[in-house]
Design a protein around this motif. Structure first.
Motif, PDB file in Angstrom:
ATOM      1  N   VAL A  38      43.296  27.952  37.884  1.00  0.00           N
ATOM      2  CA  VAL A  38      42.251  28.960  37.771  1.00  0.00           C
ATOM      3  C   VAL A  38      42.609  29.975  36.686  1.00  0.00           C
ATOM      4  CG1 VAL A  38      41.042  30.827  38.985  1.00  0.00           C
ATOM      5  CG2 VAL A  38      41.534  28.666  40.170  1.00  0.00           C
ATOM      6  N   LYS A  39      41.610  30.337  35.872  1.00  0.00           N
ATOM      7  CA  LYS A  39      41.761  31.379  34.858  1.00  0.00           C
ATOM      8  C   LYS A  39      40.683  32.436  35.089  1.00  0.00           C
ATOM      9  CE  LYS A  39      43.318  28.015  31.390  1.00  0.00           C
ATOM     10  NZ  LYS A  39      43.027  27.433  30.049  1.00  0.00           N
ATOM     11  N   VAL A  40      41.074  33.702  35.111  1.00  0.00           N
ATOM     12  CA  VAL A  40      40.127  34.785  35.352  1.00  0.00           C
ATOM     13  C   VAL A  40      40.369  35.872  34.306  1.00  0.00           C
ATOM     14  CG1 VAL A  40      39.165  36.404  37.016  1.00  0.00           C
ATOM     15  CG2 VAL A  40      40.222  34.284  37.832  1.00  0.00           C
ATOM     16  N   ALA A  41      39.315  36.244  33.582  1.00  0.00           N
ATOM     17  CA  ALA A  41      39.438  37.211  32.500  1.00  0.00           C
ATOM     18  C   ALA A  41      39.307  38.641  33.006  1.00  0.00           C
ATOM     19  CB  ALA A  41      38.390  36.923  31.429  1.00  0.00           C
ATOM     20  N   ALA A  42      39.473  39.584  32.094  1.00  0.00           N
ATOM     21  CA  ALA A  42      39.590  41.004  32.418  1.00  0.00           C
ATOM     22  C   ALA A  42      38.362  41.545  33.140  1.00  0.00           C
ATOM     23  CB  ALA A  42      39.828  41.797  31.146  1.00  0.00           C
ATOM     24  N   GLY A  43      38.614  42.458  34.060  1.00  0.00           N
ATOM     25  CA  GLY A  43      37.563  43.221  34.699  1.00  0.00           C
ATOM     26  C   GLY A  43      36.849  42.545  35.846  1.00  0.00           C
ATOM     27  N   THR A  44      37.207  41.316  36.161  1.00  0.00           N
ATOM     28  CA  THR A  44      36.544  40.601  37.243  1.00  0.00           C
ATOM     29  C   THR A  44      37.140  41.009  38.587  1.00  0.00           C
ATOM     30  OG1 THR A  44      35.834  38.697  35.948  1.00  0.00           O
ATOM     31  CG2 THR A  44      36.271  38.305  38.279  1.00  0.00           C
ATOM     32  N   THR A  45      36.267  41.160  39.582  1.00  0.00           N
ATOM     33  CA  THR A  45      36.720  41.491  40.932  1.00  0.00           C
ATOM     34  C   THR A  45      36.375  40.339  41.870  1.00  0.00           C
ATOM     35  OG1 THR A  45      34.650  42.620  41.487  1.00  0.00           O
ATOM     36  CG2 THR A  45      36.409  43.954  40.545  1.00  0.00           C
ATOM     37  N   ILE A  46      37.313  39.981  42.723  1.00  0.00           N
ATOM     38  CA  ILE A  46      37.156  38.891  43.675  1.00  0.00           C
ATOM     39  C   ILE A  46      37.341  39.468  45.068  1.00  0.00           C
ATOM     40  CG2 ILE A  46      38.089  36.672  44.457  1.00  0.00           C
ATOM     41  CD1 ILE A  46      39.117  36.325  41.518  1.00  0.00           C
ATOM     42  N   GLY A  47      36.343  39.288  45.915  1.00  0.00           N
ATOM     43  CA  GLY A  47      36.375  39.895  47.232  1.00  0.00           C
ATOM     44  C   GLY A  47      37.293  39.179  48.207  1.00  0.00           C
ATOM     45  N   ALA A  48      37.192  39.561  49.454  1.00  0.00           N
ATOM     46  CA  ALA A  48      38.047  39.008  50.501  1.00  0.00           C
ATOM     47  C   ALA A  48      37.601  37.599  50.892  1.00  0.00           C
ATOM     48  CB  ALA A  48      38.003  39.919  51.726  1.00  0.00           C
ATOM     49  N   HIS A  49      38.575  36.801  51.351  1.00  0.00           N
ATOM     50  CA  HIS A  49      38.305  35.489  51.936  1.00  0.00           C
ATOM     51  C   HIS A  49      37.572  34.545  50.973  1.00  0.00           C
ATOM     52  CE1 HIS A  49      39.614  36.668  55.995  1.00  0.00           C
ATOM     53  NE2 HIS A  49      39.054  37.837  55.742  1.00  0.00           N
ATOM     54  N   CYS A  50      37.856  34.636  49.695  1.00  0.00           N
ATOM     55  CA  CYS A  50      37.313  33.686  48.725  1.00  0.00           C
ATOM     56  C   CYS A  50      38.330  32.573  48.487  1.00  0.00           C
ATOM     57  CB  CYS A  50      37.001  34.370  47.399  1.00  0.00           C
ATOM     58  SG  CYS A  50      35.630  35.537  47.467  1.00  0.00           S
ATOM     59  N   VAL A  51      37.841  31.378  48.179  1.00  0.00           N
ATOM     60  CA  VAL A  51      38.684  30.280  47.744  1.00  0.00           C
ATOM     61  C   VAL A  51      38.211  29.863  46.360  1.00  0.00           C
ATOM     62  CG1 VAL A  51      39.470  27.922  48.171  1.00  0.00           C
ATOM     63  CG2 VAL A  51      39.114  29.482  50.094  1.00  0.00           C
ATOM     64  N   ILE A  52      39.084  30.017  45.372  1.00  0.00           N
ATOM     65  CA  ILE A  52      38.775  29.618  43.995  1.00  0.00           C
ATOM     66  C   ILE A  52      39.824  28.601  43.587  1.00  0.00           C
ATOM     67  CG2 ILE A  52      38.379  30.392  41.642  1.00  0.00           C
ATOM     68  CD1 ILE A  52      37.700  33.134  42.727  1.00  0.00           C
ATOM     69  N   GLU A  53      39.366  27.377  43.327  1.00  0.00           N
ATOM     70  CA  GLU A  53      40.292  26.279  43.117  1.00  0.00           C
ATOM     71  C   GLU A  53      39.821  25.422  41.955  1.00  0.00           C
ATOM     72  OE1 GLU A  53      40.017  23.443  46.445  1.00  0.00           O
ATOM     73  OE2 GLU A  53      38.242  24.569  47.102  1.00  0.00           O
ATOM     74  N   GLY A  54      40.474  24.263  41.779  1.00  0.00           N
ATOM     75  CA  GLY A  54      40.093  23.354  40.722  1.00  0.00           C
ATOM     76  C   GLY A  54      40.348  23.940  39.339  1.00  0.00           C
ATOM     77  N   HIS A  55      39.873  23.253  38.307  1.00  0.00           N
ATOM     78  CA  HIS A  55      39.965  23.740  36.933  1.00  0.00           C
ATOM     79  C   HIS A  55      38.786  24.693  36.692  1.00  0.00           C
ATOM     80  CE1 HIS A  55      42.618  20.250  36.725  1.00  0.00           C
ATOM     81  NE2 HIS A  55      43.144  20.799  35.648  1.00  0.00           N
ATOM     82  N   THR A  56      38.976  25.933  37.142  1.00  0.00           N
ATOM     83  CA  THR A  56      37.914  26.928  37.120  1.00  0.00           C
ATOM     84  C   THR A  56      38.267  28.054  36.163  1.00  0.00           C
ATOM     85  OG1 THR A  56      37.197  26.443  39.374  1.00  0.00           O
ATOM     86  CG2 THR A  56      36.657  28.619  38.514  1.00  0.00           C
ATOM     87  N   SER A  57      37.334  28.360  35.256  1.00  0.00           N
ATOM     88  CA  SER A  57      37.509  29.475  34.319  1.00  0.00           C
ATOM     89  C   SER A  57      36.406  30.497  34.585  1.00  0.00           C
ATOM     90  CB  SER A  57      37.419  28.985  32.871  1.00  0.00           C
ATOM     91  OG  SER A  57      38.439  28.056  32.590  1.00  0.00           O
ATOM     92  N   ILE A  58      36.800  31.750  34.742  1.00  0.00           N
ATOM     93  CA  ILE A  58      35.868  32.833  35.052  1.00  0.00           C
ATOM     94  C   ILE A  58      36.031  33.908  33.999  1.00  0.00           C
ATOM     95  CG2 ILE A  58      35.199  34.563  36.753  1.00  0.00           C
ATOM     96  CD1 ILE A  58      36.354  32.702  38.917  1.00  0.00           C
ATOM     97  N   GLY A  59      34.920  34.353  33.415  1.00  0.00           N
ATOM     98  CA  GLY A  59      34.964  35.293  32.297  1.00  0.00           C
ATOM     99  C   GLY A  59      35.168  36.735  32.713  1.00  0.00           C
ATOM    100  N   HIS A  60      34.701  37.642  31.846  1.00  0.00           N
ATOM    101  CA  HIS A  60      34.926  39.076  31.997  1.00  0.00           C
ATOM    102  C   HIS A  60      33.921  39.717  32.948  1.00  0.00           C
ATOM    103  CE1 HIS A  60      37.683  39.428  28.485  1.00  0.00           C
ATOM    104  NE2 HIS A  60      37.010  38.375  28.077  1.00  0.00           N
ATOM    105  N   ASP A  61      34.384  40.697  33.690  1.00  0.00           N
ATOM    106  CA  ASP A  61      33.530  41.661  34.396  1.00  0.00           C
ATOM    107  C   ASP A  61      32.556  41.010  35.371  1.00  0.00           C
ATOM    108  OD1 ASP A  61      34.639  43.899  32.986  1.00  0.00           O
ATOM    109  OD2 ASP A  61      33.477  43.295  31.242  1.00  0.00           O
TER     110      ASP A  61
END
Length: 270
Positions: A38-61
């Motif tokens: 998993v890749k997560v860029a600047a400014g992103t917020t992830i709440g409670a009890h989330c599952v982020i898996e696999g080849h996942t890319s998440i951008g800014h904010d």
């Protein structure tokens, strides 16, 4: 699975794989699980009890609320562990209980979400969906595999879209719509199965469309839905509209390009 030292912004109960690439400004809520690819860029917020898996890319904010599942394998019996992807752009809001799957090797291998989308609770994006920019998906919108959604599309709550369908830019569905055919640009649809009801004139006004452009959209609607023309005849009439409305040339080309790609088997919402 956890890092030995929690990073700032990452709750101590979150399980973040050491190989995950999170910008130092990313925040992760309690009990969330972040996988190694998993890749997560600047400014992103992830709440409670989330599952982020696999080849996942998440951008800014991006704002990802609690209880989301992002990047799980596709619901496809043919999937055999290939490294397919989920790619999410910038400034998206993803509300509770959404499920976005990675792509499949039978298509592009990528499920893609653009920028500035407002995605409400319980939305499902199946494998290989492609969502544009500035869309709104109301609660319980469900997209089957390989669906393509253009920019500025609005989907009413409980809209269900059959696999491989396309939704053109600025189109809109009412609540509980069921799409078995392509929805052309600018069209408002409602029903089970969905039928065209009008064009999204109010939405176009809010987005700054001039009177001349809206007049051209009205003429396209008339050709497609009011004058009992075949699809080929409607396309020919639509192609002449820039002569009367030169300002709307890009809008006309958007419609013609969409119609030219429509499958004879699926057709368009009529």
């Amino acid at each position: 699975m956890t890092s030995e030292v929690a990073k700032p912004g990452i709750h101590p109960t979150a399980l973040v794989d050491p190989q995950a690439q999170l910008d130092s400004t990313v925040s992760v809520g309690p009990y969330s699980v972040i996988g190694p690819h998993v890749k997560v860029a600047a400014g992103t917020t992830i709440g409670a009890h989330c599952v982020i898996e696999g080849h996942t890319s998440i951008g800014h904010d991006n704002r990802i609320f609690q209880f989301n599942s992002l990047g799980a394998i596709p619901q496809d019996k043919k999937y055999a562990g290939e490294p397919c992807e989920l790619v999410i752009g910038d400034r998206n809001t993803i509300r509770e209980f959404c499920t976005f799957n990675i792509g499949s090797p039978g298509d592009t291998g990528v499920t893609r979400v653009g920028d500035d989308n407002w995605i409400m609770a319980y939305v499902h994006l199946a494998h290989d969906c492609a969502v544009g920019n500035h869309t709104i998906f109301a609660n319980n919108t469900q997209l089957a595999g390989h669906v393509q959604v253009g920019d500025w599309v609005i989907l009413g709550g409980f809209t269900v879209v059959h696999q491989f369908e396309r939704l053109g830019a600025h189109s809109m569905t009412a609540m509980c719509s069921l799409l078995f055919a392509d929805l052309p640009p600018f069209v408002m649809a409602q029903g089970q199965p969905a039928a065209a009801r009008s064009m999204n004139f109010e939405g176009l006004k809010r987005r700054g469309f001039s009177a001349a452009r809206i007049a051209a959209v009205k003429a396209m609607h008339k050709a497609l839905y009011r004058d009992s023309l075949t699809l080929d005849q409607a396309q020919s009439r639509i192609a002449e509209l820039p002569d009367l409305h030169p300002e709307a040339d890009a809008d006309v080309q958007t419609m013609l390009t969409f119609l030219a790609r429509s499958s004879p088997q699926r057709g368009i919402v009529r």
